[in-house]
Design a protein around this motif. Structure first.
Motif, mmCIF file in Angstrom:
data_model
loop_
_atom_site.group_PDB
_atom_site.id
_atom_site.type_symbol
_atom_site.label_atom_id
_atom_site.label_comp_id
_atom_site.label_asym_id
_atom_site.label_seq_id
_atom_site.Cartn_x
_atom_site.Cartn_y
_atom_site.Cartn_z
ATOM 1 N N HIS A 1 13.984 5.165 15.924
ATOM 2 C CA HIS A 1 13.039 6.191 16.371
ATOM 3 C C HIS A 1 12.917 7.304 15.326
ATOM 4 O O HIS A 1 11.828 7.828 15.082
ATOM 5 N N ALA A 2 14.047 7.642 14.698
ATOM 6 C CA ALA A 2 14.034 8.756 13.750
ATOM 7 C C ALA A 2 13.212 8.459 12.506
ATOM 8 O O ALA A 2 12.610 9.372 11.928
ATOM 9 N N ILE A 3 13.148 7.202 12.080
ATOM 10 C CA ILE A 3 12.414 6.882 10.850
ATOM 11 C C ILE A 3 11.026 6.313 11.131
ATOM 12 O O ILE A 3 10.286 6.025 10.198
ATOM 13 N N ARG B 1 25.452 1.361 9.815
ATOM 14 C CA ARG B 1 26.829 1.865 9.745
ATOM 15 C C ARG B 1 27.097 2.984 10.745
ATOM 16 O O ARG B 1 28.183 3.046 11.353
ATOM 17 N N PHE B 2 26.135 3.868 10.925
ATOM 18 C CA PHE B 2 26.402 5.072 11.701
ATOM 19 C C PHE B 2 25.534 5.204 12.960
ATOM 20 O O PHE B 2 25.782 6.114 13.769
ATOM 21 N N GLY B 3 24.570 4.340 13.116
ATOM 22 C CA GLY B 3 23.633 4.488 14.222
ATOM 23 C C GLY B 3 24.153 3.930 15.535
ATOM 24 O O GLY B 3 25.100 3.145 15.573
ATOM 25 N N THR B 4 23.520 4.357 16.625
ATOM 26 C CA THR B 4 23.787 3.813 17.951
ATOM 27 C C THR B 4 22.460 3.597 18.649
ATOM 28 O O THR B 4 21.552 4.428 18.562
ATOM 29 N N ARG C 1 18.030 1.412 6.510
ATOM 30 C CA ARG C 1 18.621 0.406 7.388
ATOM 31 C C ARG C 1 20.138 0.313 7.240
ATOM 32 O O ARG C 1 20.849 0.121 8.234
ATOM 33 N N ASP C 2 20.652 0.437 6.025
ATOM 34 C CA ASP C 2 22.109 0.338 5.843
ATOM 35 C C ASP C 2 22.828 1.500 6.530
ATOM 36 O O ASP C 2 23.864 1.306 7.189
ATOM 37 N N ALA C 3 22.288 2.694 6.408
ATOM 38 C CA ALA C 3 22.908 3.866 7.038
ATOM 39 C C ALA C 3 22.846 3.753 8.560
ATOM 40 O O ALA C 3 23.822 4.091 9.265
ATOM 41 N N ILE C 4 21.716 3.276 9.077
ATOM 42 C CA ILE C 4 21.580 3.122 10.532
ATOM 43 C C ILE C 4 22.575 2.075 11.033
ATOM 44 O O ILE C 4 23.206 2.252 12.085
#
Length: 422
Positions: free
Chosen positions: A416-418, A407-410, A402-405
């Motif tokens: 969907h990826a996880i 910061r870098f997700g859109t 969740r933290d990475a998504i």
């Protein structure tokens, strides 16, 4: 005896282990009403169309009854009466088409009427048919249709009712159920300030007595028994207080459920969405503040006007676009509760005008529940779920990523990826 019974009801209400706090005040109990009603409507529809079949396993009826039985605080074993017993040929609604149709008519009739008199007329009509094995266990279905008119029914409730009132109600007969119902209404009226219009409260009280958690008050003219009973009640009250202190105010399961909701709330905000928190969860406390703080107070107009709006408002988390015109993703957190009801709420959203949400429907559950999620979705009642692209999102994947998504997700690409296709 009336004063003693009042003392007992007060003790029961304060006991976190009793059905009042563990089931009657449980948020998921209220969420389940709409999904069970919808399931009953599906049973009726399939019977009327001749598609119900002749087996319980895998049927729409099994789906509904299982969602009731999962409320184990009071309904554990509620499915037993509906299981097909081949040696006894009961309940005879699987092999007899006419009996099956009569059962469907009863459910349809009770779904449509709104008075006790009309419901009782439907019960008396099916009782005259003497369908083998189809008795008052059906009242558990009727309770979820009319909780202020029809009480639940099981062995412990009957036992508790007989203990409190001195009656001799027997199992398995509709006339006995209706007699017990009349007595329960009278008892409920006498202690309305401590109970509820919802007959689940008085049923839960009688269940806990019938299950042996509490002893019914003794006869008023037996002073020795009265003193012994009061001493027992005092012990029960002290035990309840110690238990409450040891577990805290909020059960661990609720804390975990709330925590996951908070993860999804914060992630949605980080990705630029407005967030809706389930209407009955907004006041829950997480991190020292209410879960719904800073979230939407109302849903998009297209959702508010949808036929299933009451159910959609109870979806745990919704991500809404900044213009507040549509729902982009929906999340149902199923920690320990019935996955069935969460799926039904998802269907209410997906089958409304919010069709664009079909690519963002997620069942969020512990990693260990994946097979349970998949087995539920294999039920015939959910045959359309595959078309709606509902996905399974494990706690573990969400926690790790969740933290990475954020910061870098859109958009919802990261989710969907996880998540996993169902």
């Amino acid at each position: 005896m009336s004063d003693l019974l009042r003392d007992l009801i007060i003790c029961w209400r304060e006991d976190p282990r009793a059905t009042y706090r563990s089931w009657f005040l449980w948020e998921e109990r209220l969420k389940n009403f709409r999904s069970i009603r919808r399931g009953i409507a599906q049973v009726v529809k399939e019977i009327e169309a001749g598609r119900f079949g002749n087996v319980y396993k895998g049927s729409s009826l099994e789906t509904v009854v299982a969602s009731i039985a999962e409320q184990r605080q009071i309904f554990k074993g509620a499915d037993h009466a509906f299981l097909w017993k081949p040696k006894l040929r009961i309940p005879d609604i699987y092999e007899s088409e006419s009996n099956q149709q009569a059962f469907g008519r009863l459910l349809h009739h009770c779904s449509c009427c709104n008075s006790a008199e009309a419901i009782i007329a439907g019960i008396e009509a099916i009782d005259r048919l003497a369908i083998k094995g189809l008795g008052p266990a059906v009242a558990n279905l009727l309770y979820f249709l009319h909780p202020t008119l029809m009480p639940p029914f099981n062995t412990a409730i009957v036992r508790g009712f007989n203990s409190v009132t001195g009656s001799k109600v027997k199992l398995g007969r509709w006339d006995q159920y209706l007699a017990m119902r009349a007595g329960m209404l009278q008892l409920n009226e006498s202690y309305r300030d401590l109970l509820s219009n919802d007959l689940g409260a008085v049923a839960g009280f009688l269940f806990d007595i019938g299950a042996g958690r509490y002893l019914a008050p003794p006869a008023a003219d037996n002073e020795a028994a009265r003193e012994a009973w009061l001493a027992e009640l005092l012990t029960a009250r002290e035990t309840a207080k110690k238990f409450a202190a040891s577990v805290g105010v909020e059960p661990e399961g609720d804390r975990t459920h709330t925590e996951v909701q908070a993860w999804l709330r914060d992630l949605g905000r980080a990705l630029g969405y407005e967030v809706w928190v389930a209407a009955n969860d907004r006041g829950r406390i997480h991190g020292g503040e209410q879960l719904g703080k800073g979230c939407l107070d109302c849903l998009p107009i297209s959702v508010e006007s949808a036929p299933g709006a009451d159910s959609i408002r109870l979806i745990d988390i919704l991500w809404v676009d900044r213009e507040r015109t549509r729902v982009m993703a929906a999340f149902e957190v199923e920690h320990t509760t019935s996955i069935y009801s969460g799926i039904v709420r998802m269907l209410d959203l997906a089958l409304s005008n919010e069709v664009h949400a079909a690519e963002g429907l997620f069942l969020v559950a512990p990693d260990a529940r994946e097979e349970e999620v998949r087995s539920q979705l294999r039920r015939p009642a959910f045959s359309r779920v595959a078309d709606l692209q509902v996905r399974y999102l494990p706690y573990g994947e969400l926690e790790r990523n969740r933290d990475a998504i954020a910061r870098f997700g859109t958009g919802i690409k990261g989710i969907h990826a996880i998540s996993r296709a169902l």
